[in-house]
Design a protein around this motif. Structure first.
Motif, PDB file in Angstrom:
ATOM      1  N   THR A  39       2.097  -8.919  -8.653  1.00  0.00           N
ATOM      2  CA  THR A  39       0.862  -8.164  -8.448  1.00  0.00           C
ATOM      3  C   THR A  39       1.172  -6.867  -7.723  1.00  0.00           C
ATOM      4  O   THR A  39       1.928  -6.857  -6.752  1.00  0.00           O
ATOM      5  N   MET A  40       0.593  -5.787  -8.189  1.00  0.00           N
ATOM      6  CA  MET A  40       0.852  -4.467  -7.606  1.00  0.00           C
ATOM      7  C   MET A  40      -0.473  -3.830  -7.186  1.00  0.00           C
ATOM      8  O   MET A  40      -1.498  -4.000  -7.861  1.00  0.00           O
ATOM      9  N   ARG A  41      -0.446  -3.095  -6.079  1.00  0.00           N
ATOM     10  CA  ARG A  41      -1.646  -2.378  -5.636  1.00  0.00           C
ATOM     11  C   ARG A  41      -1.912  -1.212  -6.577  1.00  0.00           C
ATOM     12  O   ARG A  41      -0.975  -0.535  -7.043  1.00  0.00           O
ATOM     13  N   HIS A  42      -3.193  -0.958  -6.819  1.00  0.00           N
ATOM     14  CA  HIS A  42      -3.565   0.108  -7.751  1.00  0.00           C
ATOM     15  C   HIS A  42      -4.777   0.848  -7.207  1.00  0.00           C
ATOM     16  O   HIS A  42      -5.715   0.237  -6.680  1.00  0.00           O
ATOM     17  N   TYR A  43      -4.757   2.183  -7.338  1.00  0.00           N
ATOM     18  CA  TYR A  43      -5.835   3.041  -6.857  1.00  0.00           C
ATOM     19  C   TYR A  43      -6.399   3.819  -8.053  1.00  0.00           C
ATOM     20  O   TYR A  43      -5.908   4.894  -8.398  1.00  0.00           O
ATOM     21  N   PRO A  44      -7.448   3.277  -8.707  1.00  0.00           N
ATOM     22  CA  PRO A  44      -7.950   3.869  -9.951  1.00  0.00           C
ATOM     23  C   PRO A  44      -8.437   5.304  -9.810  1.00  0.00           C
ATOM     24  O   PRO A  44      -8.398   6.066 -10.785  1.00  0.00           O
TER      25      PRO A  44
END
Length: 662
Positions: A264-269
């Protein structure tokens, strides 16, 4: 004859027994000795607990363990094992709850002290109960005797014995999300793939350069990982993480020896438009590790490094869990010493409108500036943006040094959060001056005053200092509406100097000057001056139009302009959804006075050729023309906004985007 002998024999036996009984009755019985009592073990136990908590193991071993404990466990075992396990399990913040019983304390009997031992660890808090026995022993140094502790390894971890092996299984939790007012994710989690190789199956000569290019690494980076001391030919060695990209993944897996693991990776849409709000996550620094000592963090852990990711780290991180396992070598079995359940991180709901924020950021065109929009009736923050910014996705899983240097060296300072700073406001300050004067009763909005010429001073003692108005052609008499429409600095200087004593200062303080907001993000307070006071009447006069040392924070500006929509009520700014609504100040001025300012705002918008109501200002600086707009859309009236651009004249045009879809 036979019967007589039998009787005699029995009689003889009886006489002998009787004689014996008489002798025993005459023998004195010694009195039982009284048990010897000794001093309470409490002072000794207290010193033991303090040294234990402080990790002073050498002193504990030499001065506090019984001879039996020392013979069972070497000093090396006692000290090094505890230190190694503290490092392996990130044990810290040990607390010991204990209580000594009541007297008497007997020399030949142990003093049993119940303990509750708790500490933080890599899998969260550990707590267990034990009984520590203190034994009274005489020593060469102290012939009178002293209390010593009967220690064994189970005081480090439950059921731990010498010769055991300890391992840990960590259950990481999913980091909580940050969402906007409509539930749209602005910081969330997405699937990705960790890419690594098995050295024995990987041809370094043929494929290292290709693999490095696909993972955005250098050949030296990969070599360094593969040459670490722990690496064996059959080991899996992680090298990098990539987002789901079928073409890239296919090219990676065409390289012999590569493996992938789904992670799982952090994501900033919303990327740059939200960067200064969300911040980003990254491996914990040495400084943060020290700051968060006792919270279960270890080297290599991920932590919030800026913005809300850092501020709400505890809530977003959730509760880490896992198991501490003990391999009992003597019994050839493995037992669970500690089993902690995990809990997912919380969702942080903001009042921000992510789509609106992104639109404003795009309108700013990466030029230096900041903007804020608030609901004047609730204090909810809909927009709080700083431009230019960085893309927090660049930090996931790790930013390249070249990219970081590029951002750090950018003259427009994308790492600098302009929404948290304060700037000279110029004419944007004038409505606030008017509001204070109206509340004080020295300004009547309908009453005009005669103002002639371009400059003015109240007293000749001001020497060469004079107030200059931008439009000397305004027809007399000048009332509040004319003064606001034409930004008449002389009018507002007169109003400020007409107020008695410290009324202007006190009135501005009621508006929130000089006080930082209770707000999740740390924002600079608006200031009337560096000292918080006016050093002279001339400084006071110029400050009435935002000159001299006056500085405004962008969010505070939007909130103050909101008071003209909310008929004199100043709301506390809110960023977290469903936070309790609160007035910072009520009745800063009357509803009638608010209406007179709103009418002037609309007239000012007409004069400047836009449909917004409010004030604009352009300030000449060494870097260009700093432009301001503060106000609202009179057709909607549900948002109060402020925009500041460091070198852009059309701040009102940018602000207009805030109201297009309202």
């Amino acid at each position: 004859m036979g019967k007589g002998k039998l009787w005699m024999a029995g009689l003889g036996a009886t006489l002998v027994l009787a004689a014996c009984s008489d002798e025993e009755a005459e023998t004195p019985v010694p009195e039982e000795a009284e048990p010897e009592t000794v001093a309470s073990p409490e002072p000794r136990a207290e010193e033991f607990m303090e040294l234990w908590q402080a990790g002073e193991y050498e002193t504990l071993y030499e001065e506090f363990l019984t001879e039996r404990a020392k013979s069972a466990f070497s000093e090396e075992t006692f000290i090094e094992w505890q230190v190694e396990l503290e490092e392996q399990l990130s044990l810290s913040e040990r607390e010991i709850d204990w209580q000594v019983g009541e007297e008497p304390w007997l020399k030949n009997e142990p003093a049993d002290i119940p303990l509750t031992i708790s500490m933080d660890s890599v899998i969260g808090e550990i707590e267990f109960g034990k009984t520590l026995s203190f034994v009274y022993e005489e020593t060469e140094e102290n012939e009178a005797g002293e209390w010593f502790a009967e220690w064994d390894p189970s005081f480090i971890l439950p059921n731990l014995s010498e010769g055991d092996n300890v391992s840990v299984q960590i259950s990481d939790t999913e980091r909580g999300e940050i969402v906007d007012r409509n539930g749209k994710v602005i910081a969330g989690n997405t699937d990705a793939y960790e890419i690594g190789v098995v050295p024995g199956n990987f041809d370094r000569d043929d494929y290292t350069e290709r693999l490095a290019g696909l993972l955005d690494l250098s050949v030296e980076d990969i070599d360094a990982e593969l040459e670490k001391p722990w690496v064996e030919p059959h080991h899996y060695v992680p090298l990098g993480t990539v987002r789901p990209d079928r073409e890239k993944l296919n090219r990676l897996f065409a390289i012999p020896g590569t493996k992938r693991t789904k992670v799982t990776m952090r994501h900033y849409p919303y990327g740059e438009s939200m960067a200064h709000l969300t911040g980003y996550i990254a491996p914990i620094t040495a400084e943060q590790l020290e700051e968060r000592k006792g919270q279960g963090y270890g080297q290599g852990d991920i932590v919030g490094r800026e913005g809300l990711e850092e501020i709400f780290e505890t809530e977003l991180r959730g509760k880490r869990g896992g198991k501490i396992l003990i391999e009992k070598t003597a019994q050839n079995e493995t037992i669970t010493a500690v089993d902690n359940s995990s809990a997912a991180g919380e969702t942080i709901e903001l009042t921000i409108d992510a789509e609106l924020q992104q639109e404003i950021y795009q309108e700013m065109g990466d030029k230096p500036g900041t903007a804020a929009a608030v609901d004047p009736y609730t204090g909810e923050t809909h927009v709080l943006v700083s431009s230019p910014a960085y893309d927090p996705n660049d930090f996931i899983p790790g930013i390249k040094e070249s990219r970081f240097r590029e951002l750090a060296d950018d003259p427009d300072q994308p790492f600098f959060n302009r929404a948290a700073a304060a700037y000279p406001p110029s004419y944007v300050m004038q409505p606030i001056t008017a509001a204070v004067a109206m509340k004080e009763g020295t300004l009547d909005p309908a009453e005009g005053i005669e103002i002639d010429g371009e400059t003015w001073q109240k007293f000749p003692s001001w020497n060469d200092f004079r107030i200059t108005r931008p439009n000397p052609g305004v027809k007399n008499p000048v009332d509040l509406e004319k003064a606001l429409v034409h930004s008449d600095s002389i009018y507002f200087a007169i109003q400020a100097t007409n107020m008695p004593d410290d009324s202007f200062t006190e009135g501005l303080n009621e508006f929130g000057f000089g006080t930082a907001f209770d707000y999740p993000l740390q924002l600079a307070a608006s200031e009337i001056s560096e000292s918080g006071t006016f050093g002279s009447e001339g400084q006071l006069a110029s400050s009435a139009s935002g000159q001299s040392q006056v500085r405004l924070n962008i969010l505070h500006t939007a909130l103050m302009y909101g008071t003209f929509l909310a008929d004199g009520d100043l709301k506390k700014p809110v960023l977290i959804k469903d936070a309790e609504e609160e007035n910072l100040k009520q009745g800063l001025f009357s509803a009638e006075q608010a209406e007179s300012v709103r009418a002037a705002f609309e007239q000012a918008g007409d004069e400047e050729g836009h449909e917004l109501a409010g004030k604009t200002a352009v300030i000449k600086t060494d870097g260009g023309d700093m432009a301001w707009f503060a106000g609202y859309d009179p057709k909607v009236g549900n948002l109060s906004a402020a925009v500041m651009m460091e070198d852009e004249k059309d701040a009102a045009g940018i602000a207009g985007a805030l109201f297009r879809d309202e």
